[in-house]
Design an enzyme around this catalytic site. Structure first.
Site, short mmCIF file in Angstrom:
data_model
loop_
_atom_site.label_atom_id
_atom_site.label_comp_id
_atom_site.label_asym_id
_atom_site.label_seq_id
_atom_site.Cartn_x
_atom_site.Cartn_y
_atom_site.Cartn_z
N GLU A 69 0.87 -1.17 0.00
CA GLU A 69 0.00 0.00 0.00
C GLU A 69 0.91 1.22 0.00
O GLU A 69 1.68 1.43 0.93
CB GLU A 69 -0.91 0.01 1.23
CG GLU A 69 -1.89 1.17 1.23
CD GLU A 69 -2.43 1.46 2.60
OE1 GLU A 69 -2.47 2.64 2.98
OE2 GLU A 69 -2.81 0.51 3.31
N CYS A 121 -2.92 7.79 4.92
CA CYS A 121 -2.89 7.39 3.51
C CYS A 121 -4.19 7.78 2.80
O CYS A 121 -4.23 7.82 1.57
CB CYS A 121 -2.66 5.89 3.38
SG CYS A 121 -3.85 4.88 4.29
#
Length: 462
Positions: free
Chosen positions: A215, A252
């Site tokens: 990720e 994020c």
């Protein structure tokens, strides 16, 4: 023998030891209880190392324990195994034999922890929880941003999980050795595009390439329609400032690129709200330097207006970059570059400009639409769903719920594996591979595939 060699060898031995779903569920529940029992101690260490507030960290411990218990429920339910039993059918062409299929654990896996979530995406975070649930021994590579916390959490884990099922290694060299080790069968990573890409390249260039689930970077675009701005410009502006400055913008899912209608009032609300936005320290000196460099690049752009919450503050102050659609379209690379920290780019558009500027978007973990009451945004949703793993309406992407329907992923550069998620029940799928049995005797079959379905799991039968 290096620490990585010892950890990988131990994990490989553990992988040969059969375990049941109930046993592993018990481990996860015991790990959750251990975190909660040592909450005060762990939060104190994390606060010293990360500068995050104790309240934020306390909530993160609660989330991490919830993740562990969630995966204990996932594996007890058993549907994640995707079990299928097909009876023989000689009338088909070609004739079908007795076929039975399910998912099995890959073997030892590596987990690279995140800086910005010292609990929820760290030593006992979502990757570790889902891997142990799948039946994969785990070697965790600690993040240098919170080493004492990582070691203490690992001590708690090693007191709960059976010997050799969990290990902790530290250091950059250990990180590269780990992903190359022939006994490691998959890896999970949360962090920067640069770091993730370097490890991904090592994983796929091995003599025996392995899956690398990274990720990475995400700007999480937001579109505010003119109808939405007309109805609630002030509340949208307030929500945006609160979202992109939360915990120094170190998420994020931070909304890093926001399209607002020219003259709709959202820009003015953001200007006003920025003055009260809180400043806070970032997690590491390196992250602070990277944020300062990113803001400096925006300031150097002739078409950008850069606003700071405190004009006299250093570069860590919450920052808004204002541009028009023409400037954005002329140099999209500058404004599509993720800048980790409390900054967002606000692009003002005229209605006829919106389709063109949205065509410049790159994939992200999320995309968001703020719409007017009863406004039809079907076309806009179609555009944004093509570049996002999760599409939100009338909210903000910071915060990722734990659930069976959750998807936290996306195409490059947001992740290295767009069909998978790092949050939610199907995160376990990363650590599993299918196996089919043809005309197998009953005693060879796993209990989940035997005729009587003795464990009572959900499965497809025909």
């Amino acid at each position: 023998m290096s620490a990585v060699e010892a950890a990988a060898a131990a994990a490989a031995r553990a992988a040969t030891t059969p375990t049941t779903r109930d046993e592993r569920a018990g481990w996860l529940e015991a790990l959750a209880a251990a975190l909660e029992a040592h909450r005060e101690e762990l939060v104190g260490i994390a606060h010293e190392e990360t500068h995050l507030s104790s309240a934020r960290l306390d909530g993160e411990v609660t989330r991490t324990a919830a993740q562990l218990r969630f995966f204990s429920n996932v594996i007890r339910e058993g549907g994640y195994l995707e079990a299928v039993v097909e009876s023989p059918d000689p009338s088909l062409i070609p004739p079908r034999p007795d076929l039975r299929r399910m998912l099995r654990p890959l073997g030892p896996v590596a987990v690279y922890t995140a800086s910005n979530f010292p609990f929820a995406f760290s030593v006992l975070g979502n990757d570790t929880a889902s891997a142990l649930a799948a039946g994969c021994p785990v070697v965790v590579k600690a993040h240098p941003g919170h080493p004492r916390l990582s070691r203490r959490t690992a001590e708690l884990a090693e007191a709960v999980v059976p010997e050799e099922w969990f290990s902790l290694v530290e250091g950059m060299d250990a990180g590269t050795e780990l992903v190359r080790h022939p006994l490691v069968r998959a890896a999970g990573f949360t962090g920067s595009v640069r770091g993730g890409r370097a490890l991904f390249d090592l994983a796929v260039s091995r003599p025996d390439p392995i899956p690398f689930y990274g990720e990475l970077g995400s700007i999480n675009p937001v579109v505010v329609t003119r109808a939405a701005a007309a109805e609630r410009a002030a509340s949208i502006a307030s929500g945006l400032v609160g979202s992109f400055t939360r915990d120094a913008g170190q998420y994020c899912t931070k909304p890093g690129l926001v399209f607002v209608p020219e003259g709709g009032g959202v820009e003015e609300g953001v200007r006003s709200g920025l003055a009260d936005a809180p400043s806070s320290r970032q997690l590491t000196d390196g992250m602070s330097r990277a944020f300062a460099d990113g803001v400096a690049a925006f300031e150097a752009h002739p078409g950008a207006e850069v606003l700071r919450a405190d004009a006299d503050a250093d570069a860590s102050a919450p920052t808004v970059v204002l541009v028009d659609a023409k400037t954005f379209s002329a140099d999209p690379e500058t404004f599509l570059e993720e800048c980790f920290g409390p900054v967002t780019v606000v692009v003002r558009y005229r209605d006829e400009e919106l389709p063109g500027i949205l065509s410049r978007l790159e994939p992200s973990l999320t995309a968001t639409i703020h719409r007017g009451a009863d406004e039809d945004v079907t076309a806009l949703a179609g555009t944004l769903s093509a570049v996002a793993g999760r599409l939100l309406f009338d909210g903000w992407p910071t915060g990722v719920a734990i659930g069976w329907a959750q998807h936290h992923g996306g195409s490059w550069p947001s992740t290295t594996a767009s069909v998978h998620t790092s949050v939610g029940a199907t995160a376990i799928r990363r650590w599993l591979a299918p196996i089919a049995y043809q005309d197998a005797p009953e005693h060879v079959l796993p209990p989940e595939l035997r005729d009587a379905n003795p464990l009572g799991i959900p499965r497809r039968e025909s």
